[in-house]
Design a protein around this motif. Structure first.
Motif, mmCIF file in Angstrom:
data_model
loop_
_atom_site.group_PDB
_atom_site.id
_atom_site.type_symbol
_atom_site.label_atom_id
_atom_site.label_comp_id
_atom_site.label_asym_id
_atom_site.label_seq_id
_atom_site.Cartn_x
_atom_site.Cartn_y
_atom_site.Cartn_z
ATOM 1 N N SER A 182 0.818 -1.206 0.000
ATOM 2 C CA SER A 182 0.000 0.000 0.000
ATOM 3 C C SER A 182 0.852 1.256 0.000
ATOM 4 O O SER A 182 1.808 1.372 0.772
ATOM 5 N N PRO A 183 0.512 2.236 -0.875
ATOM 6 C CA PRO A 183 1.258 3.493 -0.879
ATOM 7 C C PRO A 183 0.762 4.466 0.173
ATOM 8 O O PRO A 183 1.357 5.497 0.401
ATOM 9 N N LYS A 184 -0.352 4.185 0.821
ATOM 10 C CA LYS A 184 -0.992 5.157 1.704
ATOM 11 C C LYS A 184 -0.523 4.992 3.148
ATOM 12 O O LYS A 184 -1.288 4.727 4.054
ATOM 13 N N ASP A 185 0.777 5.146 3.362
ATOM 14 C CA ASP A 185 1.304 4.945 4.702
ATOM 15 C C ASP A 185 1.618 6.265 5.406
ATOM 16 O O ASP A 185 2.171 6.264 6.496
ATOM 17 N N ASP A 186 1.257 7.385 4.805
ATOM 18 C CA ASP A 186 1.526 8.667 5.438
ATOM 19 C C ASP A 186 0.292 9.560 5.342
ATOM 20 O O ASP A 186 -0.435 9.742 6.311
ATOM 21 N N ILE A 187 0.028 10.115 4.164
ATOM 22 C CA ILE A 187 -1.120 10.984 3.971
ATOM 23 C C ILE A 187 -1.982 10.426 2.838
ATOM 24 O O ILE A 187 -1.576 9.520 2.124
ATOM 25 N N ASP A 188 -3.193 10.979 2.703
ATOM 26 C CA ASP A 188 -4.011 10.632 1.554
ATOM 27 C C ASP A 188 -4.410 11.910 0.838
ATOM 28 O O ASP A 188 -4.079 13.022 1.264
ATOM 29 N N GLY A 189 -5.124 11.764 -0.269
ATOM 30 C CA GLY A 189 -5.439 12.917 -1.098
ATOM 31 C C GLY A 189 -6.179 14.021 -0.381
ATOM 32 O O GLY A 189 -5.986 15.207 -0.684
ATOM 33 N N SER A 190 -7.020 13.663 0.583
ATOM 34 C CA SER A 190 -7.799 14.665 1.300
ATOM 35 C C SER A 190 -6.940 15.541 2.213
ATOM 36 O O SER A 190 -7.378 16.608 2.651
ATOM 37 N N GLN A 191 -5.706 15.112 2.486
ATOM 38 C CA GLN A 191 -4.832 15.853 3.395
ATOM 39 C C GLN A 191 -3.812 16.725 2.668
ATOM 40 O O GLN A 191 -3.122 17.518 3.304
ATOM 41 N N VAL A 192 -3.719 16.561 1.352
ATOM 42 C CA VAL A 192 -2.686 17.280 0.598
ATOM 43 C C VAL A 192 -2.833 18.785 0.753
ATOM 44 O O VAL A 192 -1.842 19.515 0.909
ATOM 45 N N ARG A 193 -4.052 19.290 0.738
ATOM 46 C CA ARG A 193 -4.273 20.736 0.861
ATOM 47 C C ARG A 193 -3.676 21.273 2.156
ATOM 48 O O ARG A 193 -2.963 22.295 2.156
ATOM 49 N N ASP A 194 -3.960 20.609 3.266
ATOM 50 C CA ASP A 194 -3.463 21.092 4.551
ATOM 51 C C ASP A 194 -1.946 20.951 4.651
ATOM 52 O O ASP A 194 -1.269 21.828 5.210
ATOM 53 N N VAL A 195 -1.400 19.868 4.117
ATOM 54 C CA VAL A 195 0.055 19.683 4.151
ATOM 55 C C VAL A 195 0.737 20.784 3.341
ATOM 56 O O VAL A 195 1.802 21.274 3.713
ATOM 57 N N TYR A 196 0.087 21.204 2.256
ATOM 58 C CA TYR A 196 0.667 22.237 1.385
ATOM 59 C C TYR A 196 0.504 23.635 1.975
ATOM 60 O O TYR A 196 1.475 24.392 2.105
ATOM 61 N N TYR A 197 -0.730 23.984 2.358
ATOM 62 C CA TYR A 197 -1.011 25.358 2.779
ATOM 63 C C TYR A 197 -0.730 25.616 4.260
ATOM 64 O O TYR A 197 -0.342 26.725 4.635
ATOM 65 N N LYS A 198 -0.932 24.617 5.105
ATOM 66 C CA LYS A 198 -0.758 24.828 6.546
ATOM 67 C C LYS A 198 0.614 24.390 7.046
ATOM 68 O O LYS A 198 1.213 25.050 7.892
ATOM 69 N N GLU A 199 1.109 23.262 6.514
ATOM 70 C CA GLU A 199 2.398 22.744 6.979
ATOM 71 C C GLU A 199 3.555 23.155 6.083
ATOM 72 O O GLU A 199 4.722 23.041 6.480
ATOM 73 N N ASN A 200 3.231 23.626 4.863
ATOM 74 C CA ASN A 200 4.275 24.012 3.893
ATOM 75 C C ASN A 200 5.316 22.914 3.695
ATOM 76 O O ASN A 200 6.521 23.174 3.607
ATOM 77 N N ASP A 201 4.836 21.670 3.616
ATOM 78 C CA ASP A 201 5.740 20.517 3.529
ATOM 79 C C ASP A 201 5.623 19.867 2.153
ATOM 80 O O ASP A 201 5.004 18.818 1.995
ATOM 81 N N ILE A 202 6.232 20.491 1.160
ATOM 82 C CA ILE A 202 6.159 19.963 -0.198
ATOM 83 C C ILE A 202 6.890 18.634 -0.324
ATOM 84 O O ILE A 202 6.502 17.771 -1.122
ATOM 85 N N ASP A 203 7.936 18.440 0.464
ATOM 86 C CA ASP A 203 8.686 17.187 0.386
ATOM 87 C C ASP A 203 7.807 15.993 0.754
ATOM 88 O O ASP A 203 7.927 14.912 0.152
ATOM 89 N N ARG A 204 6.949 16.181 1.723
ATOM 90 C CA ARG A 204 6.038 15.117 2.126
ATOM 91 C C ARG A 204 5.063 14.777 0.994
ATOM 92 O O ARG A 204 4.739 13.612 0.762
#
Length: 237
Positions: A182-204
């Motif tokens: 399974s590739p879903k061992d960290d985040i899923d598509g619904s979390q990408v927005r928050d990881v990008y805009y709130k956490e500023n973690d593009i590497d993740r």
């Protein structure tokens, strides 16, 4: 038929998208009105347009691409490698770099693009965002005038349907039933927005996108009844 396709002629890919603006309040009035009209069926009476805006990345008219990950096979004798790389950051840069890759390395008639649900999402989304950003669409994404059998796109979701158009099978579910890690061992598509805009973690996000690209390739191998890629055959370049 799939076994006739040369693996080295396929570019596997996945994209990650987010809303164009961090917050709904940052939209101009016209865009707000158009967003309300565009999503009224999906929202129904459960969400206001503002509450629904975190899903804006789904639509090319209201979202933008922040990462395109690609992967391709290199086979020499008994040695098989799958190499991944990503384009990320400013959307125009992402799109232009991806276009350059297509036009310099995957521009022959026998080259194919492959994604999960790519025909419904990834391929048209990329093409629309290129037009919006005044970028000429590369040959591999321009379907105008092409007959169905001339379209250079493979879609693992479509291949799994076997003519059944009544259902949708997620990448995660398809990977699970086929025994693909399974590739879903960290985040899923619904979390990408928050990881990008709130956490500023593009590497993740890049890591997540590349894992999905590998999974698409793994599923394609399973559809050909071939051995999966072990970790040592997967290279990030």
């Amino acid at each position: 038929m799939l076994k006739r396709v040369n693996l080295e002629h396929i570019l596997f890919l996945d994209i990650e998208t987010v809303p164009q603006q961090k917050n709904y309040k940052d939209l101009d009035d016209t865009t707000k009105q158009l967003w309300e009209l565009k999503t009224q069926y999906q929202r129904k009476d459960e969400f206001t347009p503002e509450e629904f805006y975190d899903r804006a990345g789904i639509w090319a008219e209201f979202g933008k691409i922040i990462c395109i990950s690609v992967g391709y096979f290199k086979i020499q004798g008994d040695i098989r490698n799958f190499r991944t790389t990503s384009f990320y950051g400013d959307e125009v840069t992402v799109l232009k770099e991806f276009k350059t890759l297509l036009e310099t390395h995957f521009n022959n008639t026998h080259h194919l693009l492959c994604a999960h649900n790519g025909k419904e999402f990834d391929f048209p989304y990329i093409a629309r965002r290129m037009i919006i950003n005044s970028i000429d669409i590369p040959f591999k994404l321009n379907l105008f005038g092409k007959k169905p059998w001339e379209v250079p796109h493979l879609d693992t979701l479509e291949l799994w349907k076997f003519g059944d158009y009544k259902t949708f099978t997620s990448l995660k579910l398809m990977a699970h039933v086929l025994g693909v890690p399974s590739p879903k061992d960290d985040i899923d598509g619904s979390q990408v927005r928050d990881v990008y805009y709130k956490e500023n973690d593009i590497d993740r996000i890049i890591t997540y996108c590349e894992k999905d690209t590998v999974t698409v390739a793994q599923i394609f191998l399973r559809l050909r009844n071939e051995p999966l890629l072990p970790e040592e055959e997967i290279l990030s370049v």
